[in-house]
Design a protein around this motif. Structure first.
Motif, mmCIF file in Angstrom:
data_model
loop_
_atom_site.group_PDB
_atom_site.id
_atom_site.type_symbol
_atom_site.label_atom_id
_atom_site.label_comp_id
_atom_site.label_asym_id
_atom_site.label_seq_id
_atom_site.Cartn_x
_atom_site.Cartn_y
_atom_site.Cartn_z
ATOM 1 N N GLY A 338 21.140 21.085 15.500
ATOM 2 C CA GLY A 338 22.756 20.942 15.707
ATOM 3 C C GLY A 338 22.702 20.575 17.205
ATOM 4 N N GLY A 339 24.151 20.172 17.420
ATOM 5 C CA GLY A 339 24.268 19.827 18.768
ATOM 6 C C GLY A 339 25.731 20.449 19.103
ATOM 7 N N SER A 340 25.845 20.378 20.382
ATOM 8 C CA SER A 340 27.138 21.032 21.170
ATOM 9 C C SER A 340 27.734 20.442 21.986
ATOM 10 N N LEU A 341 28.861 20.360 22.234
ATOM 11 C CA LEU A 341 29.658 19.730 23.408
ATOM 12 C C LEU A 341 30.629 20.632 24.127
ATOM 13 N N THR A 342 30.454 20.867 25.443
ATOM 14 C CA THR A 342 31.192 21.772 26.058
ATOM 15 C C THR A 342 31.963 20.904 27.123
ATOM 16 N N ALA A 343 33.440 20.802 27.070
ATOM 17 C CA ALA A 343 34.011 20.073 28.269
ATOM 18 C C ALA A 343 35.155 20.947 28.966
ATOM 19 N N PRO A 344 35.105 21.042 30.161
ATOM 20 C CA PRO A 344 36.286 21.507 30.933
ATOM 21 C C PRO A 344 37.722 21.302 30.809
ATOM 22 N N ILE A 345 38.439 21.937 30.526
ATOM 23 C CA ILE A 345 39.737 21.716 30.042
ATOM 24 C C ILE A 345 40.800 22.442 31.372
ATOM 25 N N PHE A 346 40.545 23.494 31.703
ATOM 26 C CA PHE A 346 41.387 24.016 32.783
ATOM 27 C C PHE A 346 40.596 25.035 33.412
ATOM 28 N N MET A 347 40.068 24.931 34.803
ATOM 29 C CA MET A 347 39.345 25.598 35.627
ATOM 30 C C MET A 347 39.946 26.043 36.754
ATOM 31 N N GLY A 348 41.218 26.027 36.810
ATOM 32 C CA GLY A 348 41.885 26.450 38.041
ATOM 33 C C GLY A 348 41.387 25.993 39.295
ATOM 34 N N GLY A 349 40.999 24.832 39.340
ATOM 35 C CA GLY A 349 40.585 24.044 40.586
ATOM 36 C C GLY A 349 39.017 24.495 41.156
ATOM 37 N N ALA A 350 38.370 25.025 40.130
ATOM 38 C CA ALA A 350 36.956 25.538 40.604
ATOM 39 C C ALA A 350 36.215 24.633 40.803
ATOM 40 N N ILE A 351 36.122 23.265 39.906
ATOM 41 C CA ILE A 351 35.148 22.217 40.118
ATOM 42 C C ILE A 351 35.600 21.189 41.386
ATOM 43 N N MET A 352 36.964 21.216 41.469
ATOM 44 C CA MET A 352 37.326 20.330 42.498
ATOM 45 C C MET A 352 36.997 21.183 43.941
ATOM 46 N N GLY A 353 37.080 22.387 43.858
ATOM 47 C CA GLY A 353 36.757 23.248 45.068
ATOM 48 C C GLY A 353 35.295 23.096 45.307
ATOM 49 N N GLN A 354 34.358 22.981 44.514
ATOM 50 C CA GLN A 354 32.910 22.967 44.451
ATOM 51 C C GLN A 354 32.598 21.527 45.062
ATOM 52 N N GLU A 355 33.474 20.605 44.458
ATOM 53 C CA GLU A 355 33.186 19.186 45.034
ATOM 54 C C GLU A 355 33.375 18.977 46.521
ATOM 55 N N LYS A 356 34.623 19.562 47.176
ATOM 56 C CA LYS A 356 34.889 19.522 48.298
ATOM 57 C C LYS A 356 34.007 20.259 49.263
ATOM 58 N N ALA A 357 33.471 21.389 48.660
ATOM 59 C CA ALA A 357 32.403 22.245 49.399
ATOM 60 C C ALA A 357 31.386 21.320 49.652
ATOM 61 N N ALA A 358 30.859 20.547 48.572
ATOM 62 C CA ALA A 358 29.670 19.733 48.428
ATOM 63 C C ALA A 358 30.019 18.368 49.480
ATOM 64 N N GLU A 359 30.822 18.125 49.684
ATOM 65 C CA GLU A 359 31.260 17.084 50.455
ATOM 66 C C GLU A 359 31.201 17.414 51.904
#
Length: 488
Positions: A338-359
């Protein structure tokens, strides 16, 4: 159908992009030449420069330090750690496959809430199962590839940190040995001065007892004698401390250090040649800072990839039977995929925060890389001017010592012929003693300036020193891995 699906999956993986910026070495404003360039410089930065001193004892001390120094052993073990981390991170690029086997016996209640439906069924019943299962995350957006790129840069950074330890270790042992031989010569000068002043004091004591000189002159001579005598334990204390420091550097308990050639017999190394731009590839601390920048740059891609769906495949193939003899037969076969697909819908800015921290971390690494380069330029310039000006200082002090020796000789002749008091002799001998000590100290400073110049320039000599650690690495449980190479 299955072949078509597999072909589509492979095509997606091969054509998948890696989000995030690709690394490009920042432009560096390198000077065209050094401010204080040595005209007689030679290209010796790729050789074992400490051999130029011509002291076998120093060579042996450096070899011992490279085999047994604790800091170097720690750095080597840290490289091993990051080799393991690299392989852990790299494993995510490939399918993960497990094997599982189980066996047991079950009995269900015949009177409970769910009684056995038929007495013809076996109760209890045996079960046997063997299967292979797998999981594979498809790296369509390059998250795993960027993470692997960062792990590889971390490993290379750790290897460069180990090279920095070697660079500092060789330089510290050479400087420590020079400082020790310099103190030995200072002690030699002091002991010689004490003997001269002791003889003078004994002579003046006899003259005083004979009524030839006054008590004032006697105590003037005695004061100078005691002053020189008090200098001996001061230097001996420094000698013991220097020996203890060298002992720890070479991986031994504090103790005496074997001596080789005297300070005056050591050969001054030749100034190494090189351009400022060469430092970008010669100095391990600069290469380490660049690998830290590469890792931080790659982790921006890891953070950005989290905006995209995670697609993974799972599968199972095995056998299950209630009879062990029938376990590996056709009817006992089982499989699933089988296969699965998981996509973020609402993360409360968590991904954006990780991106800014990485930059932000990438910017810190960039500024640190630029600062490391500027500091390297400054250190080489300082080392060049240090050795150049110290040569001139040493020449002037040599002339001063020669002049003071002549001054002391003439002052003693004048005193013996009754033209002046002994105060003039004491002044001349005091000045000569201080000048001799200063000359010896400057002589050591000049040798150390050349050592520091080789240290600041870096180069292939670090690799030559690293080869001397092979004997120690061969006796360890695991030698240092070198599979991961830095690309051009």
């Amino acid at each position: 159908m299955n072949k078509t699906l597999l072909s589509m999956i492979i095509a997606l993986i091969l054509t998948g992009c890696a989000v995030g910026p690709d690394y490009k070495r920042p432009a560096i404003d390198s000077p065209g030449a050094w401010r204080f360039e040595e005209k007689e410089a030679r290209d010796l930065a790729n050789t074992a420069w400490w051999g130029q001193f011509g002291d076998p004892v120093l060579n042996e001390l450096i070899q011992t330090a490279l085999r047994e120094n604790d800091d170097l052993r720690i750095a080597t073990a840290r490289v091993e750690e990051y080799v393991g981390r690299y392989w852990v991170g790299r494993s995510g690029l490939f399918p993960q496959i497990w094997a599982d086997a189980s066996a047991g016996r079950n009995r269900v209640s015949e009177e409970g809430m769910s009684p056995l439906l038929s007495s013809a069924l076996k109760n209890p019943v045996d079960y046997y199962q063997a299967a292979f299962s797998g999981y594979w995350e498809l790296d369509l957006w390059g998250k795993l590839r960027r993470a692997n790129e960062a792990a590889r840069a971390d490993l290379l950074s750790t290897q460069e940190a180990r090279q920095s330890v070697i660079l500092s270790l060789v330089s510290s042992v050479a400087n420590g040995y020079i400082a020790l031989r310099d103190l030995d010569k200072q002690l030699e000068v002091t002991i010689r001065t004490v003997k001269i002043r002791e003889e003078a004091y004994k002579l003046f004591k006899l003259r005083y007892e004979g009524g030839v000189i006054s008590e004032l002159e006697l105590y003037q001579v005695k004061s100078e004698y005691e002053q020189a005598l008090a200098t001996i334990p001061q230097i001996e204390k420094q000698v013991a401390s220097q020996e203890n420091g060298l002992s720890v550097l070479i991986g031994r308990n504090p103790g005496p250090i074997l001596r080789g050639k005297k300070m005056d017999d050591l050969v001054l190394p030749t100034v190494p040649a090189g351009l400022p731009s060469d430092l970008l590839t010669k100095r391990p601390d600069i290469r380490q800072a660049e690998q830290d920048l590469v890792a931080a740059n790659a982790r921006i891609g890891v953070a950005r990839a989290q905006y995209f769906p995670t697609i993974s495949l799972t599968g199972l193939f095995g056998w299950s039977s209630s009879d062990l003899s029938n376990l590996f037969t056709g009817p006992a076969k089982m499989w699933s995929w089988g296969g699965s697909l998981t996509a973020p819908i609402f993360m409360g800015g968590a991904i954006m925060g990780q991106e800014k921290a990485a930059e932000a971390i990438q910017q810190q690494a960039l500024f640190n890389y630029q600062r490391t380069i500027r500091n390297a330029f400054r250190e080489v310039e300082d080392a060049l001017v240090n050795q150049m000006r110290t040569r001139g200082q040493l020449d002037a002090q040599k002339r001063q010592v020669d002049s003071l020796r002549e001054y002391a000789r003439i002052a003693r002749l004048r005193y013996e012929n009754g033209y002046t008091s002994y105060i003039e002799v004491l002044d001349a001998e005091r000045s000569l003693f201080n000048a001799e000590l200063q000359y010896v100290q400057t002589q050591g400073i000049l040798f150390q300036a050349l050592v520091n110049l080789y240290k600041t320039v870096g180069g292939g000599w670090v690799v030559e020193a690293d080869k001397l650690t092979a004997a120690a690495a061969a006796t360890d449980n695991k030698p240092v891995k070198t599979e991961i190479r830095q690309g051009n």
